[in-house]
Design a protein around this motif. Structure first.
Motif, PDB file in Angstrom:
ATOM      1  N   ASP A 180      -8.748  -0.827  -3.665  1.00  0.00           N
ATOM      2  CA  ASP A 180      -8.143  -0.832  -4.997  1.00  0.00           C
ATOM      3  C   ASP A 180      -7.421  -2.143  -5.303  1.00  0.00           C
ATOM      4  O   ASP A 180      -7.082  -2.407  -6.461  1.00  0.00           O
ATOM      5  CB  ASP A 180      -7.145   0.324  -5.144  1.00  0.00           C
TER       6      ASP A 180
ATOM      7  N   GLN B  77      -5.251   2.112  -2.006  1.00  0.00           N
ATOM      8  CA  GLN B  77      -6.110   1.794  -0.869  1.00  0.00           C
ATOM      9  C   GLN B  77      -6.523   0.318  -0.922  1.00  0.00           C
ATOM     10  O   GLN B  77      -6.383  -0.355  -1.949  1.00  0.00           O
ATOM     11  CB  GLN B  77      -7.356   2.689  -0.896  1.00  0.00           C
ATOM     12  N   HIS B  78      -7.102  -0.146   0.202  1.00  0.00           N
ATOM     13  CA  HIS B  78      -7.507  -1.540   0.290  1.00  0.00           C
ATOM     14  C   HIS B  78      -8.473  -1.917  -0.824  1.00  0.00           C
ATOM     15  O   HIS B  78      -8.341  -2.960  -1.469  1.00  0.00           O
ATOM     16  CB  HIS B  78      -8.170  -1.812   1.648  1.00  0.00           C
TER      17      HIS B  78
ATOM     18  N   TYR C 116       0.826  -1.209   0.000  1.00  0.00           N
ATOM     19  CA  TYR C 116       0.000   0.000   0.000  1.00  0.00           C
ATOM     20  C   TYR C 116       0.861   1.261   0.000  1.00  0.00           C
ATOM     21  O   TYR C 116       0.581   2.228  -0.716  1.00  0.00           O
ATOM     22  CB  TYR C 116      -0.908   0.004   1.232  1.00  0.00           C
TER      23      TYR C 116
END
Length: 358
Positions: A52, A49-50, A43
């Motif tokens: 994504d 982001q998570h 990240y």
């Protein structure tokens, strides 16, 4: 006894903690190459982001930078053949972080029940390393080009020097034929011989494979052959012999030794045998012992019945030999008698001098 995990959530928590501990960006993929777990460093490195990443196919991440047929084939082969992948290089203009060069390494995790396969995919950012390598390659290329240009200029300079020496020698010979004074004619002939000797030195250095280190044996042999051809020829029953026990010298030292030998040999051939004799001989000897060396030019000519002498005064040749010997940190000794003349130059290193004083 270590208790097993109470539920699968504990195992997942531990697995995620391990993934987050890895300093390099890391993805955990399933058999369909979907992202199961993401390391914290992934990240941070790619600034995503998570939502994504997590749960998405590898080839849908970012702007499709991992949608590479060769990469997909390798990863599928790892799952199928239980192999691995090392240092697969990807250079790409990544969203938010710019152009980077990444090395990808992959390993498959196979479970006992063979129900599924997990793939570990690690990313190594080698952008700075590649920049340094490319800079080194460019510097090396520029250095090689400069060396090539230097060689071209050096060859051009050598040709110019050789041509200039030939022109000077020709002018001296033309002048010698036109002057009426016998003394002036002899001086011009002496100057011509010195110029030709310098030309011989320059020609030998040009033919040498290395300008840094010159082999003394072939160097002095070729030099003396040139002197013998110009001053002895087939008309005088005099031999010129070179004795060298090996060794090399830097080009500057070799030039000085060559000029000294030239001067001493010319002097011997001119004055040692006023009446040519069938056993006339001039010997050039160079012996080296570690850092110590000794150069001797001797003849069996008429000599002078003056015993031992040191050339404190003399003409141009004597002055030249003394100056060159001083540059070489060598002492000059002249032994002259009815049996001929022996001129020696001896260089003793500081280490040898220290041993002699102990």
């Amino acid at each position: 006894m270590i208790e097993p995990f109470k539920d699968i959530q504990d195992a997942r928590a531990l697995a995620q903690a391990i993934v987050d501990t890895v300093r390099e960006p890391l993805l955990v993929l399933d058999g369909d190459l979907r992202v199961l777990a993401v390391s914290r460093s992934f990240y941070l490195t790619f600034r995503v982001q998570h939502q994504d990443v997590l749960g998405r196919p590898l080839y849908a991440l970012g702007d499709g930078q991992w949608h590479i047929p060769a990469l997909r084939s390798l990863l599928e082969n790892i799952i199928r053949e239980r192999t691995s992948m090392d240092a697969f290089e990807v250079e790409h203009e990544f969203p938010r972080i710019g152009r980077r060069i990444m090395l990808l390494n992959a390993r498959a995790v196979f479970y006992a029940d063979h129900s599924h396969t997990t793939l570990l995919l690690a990313f190594e950012d080698v952008t700075e390393r590649r920049i340094i390598e490319r800079e080194k390659e460019e510097l090396l290329r520029q250095t090689e080009e400069l060396l090539r240009q230097k060689d071209v200029l050096l060859q051009e300079m050598e040709h110019r020097v050789a041509n200039s020496l030939q022109i000077i020698a020709s002018i001296l010979m033309i002048k010698a034929r036109t002057v009426t004074s016998e003394e002036t004619r002899l001086h011009l002939h002496d100057a011509h011989q010195r110029v030709m000797a310098v030309a011989a030195v320059q020609q030998h250095l040009h033919a040498a494979e290395s300008f840094d280190q010159i082999e003394i044996g072939p160097y002095l042999t070729r030099l003396c052959e040139s002197l013998a051809a110009s001053m002895i020829g087939d008309s005088r029953p005099i031999s010129l012999q070179v004795l060298v026990n090996g060794g090399t010298a830097q080009s500057a030292k070799a030039v000085s030794l060559g000029l000294i030998v030239t001067e001493l040999v010319i002097n011997a051939l001119k004055h040692a045998f006023p009446k040519d004799r069938p056993d006339g001989q001039v010997i050039v000897s160079y012996q080296i012992d570690g850092l110590d060396w000794k150069l001797v030019v001797s003849d069996n000519g008429a000599g002078k019945p003056d015993g031992i002498a040191t050339p404190t005064r003399g003409g141009l040749g004597t002055t030249l030999v003394k100056a060159l010997a001083q540059d070489l940190d060598a002492t000059v000794e002249v032994v002259s008698g009815s049996g001929g003349v022996n001129v020696s130059l001896t260089h003793t290193s500081s280490t040898s001098r220290q041993r002699q004083t102990v």
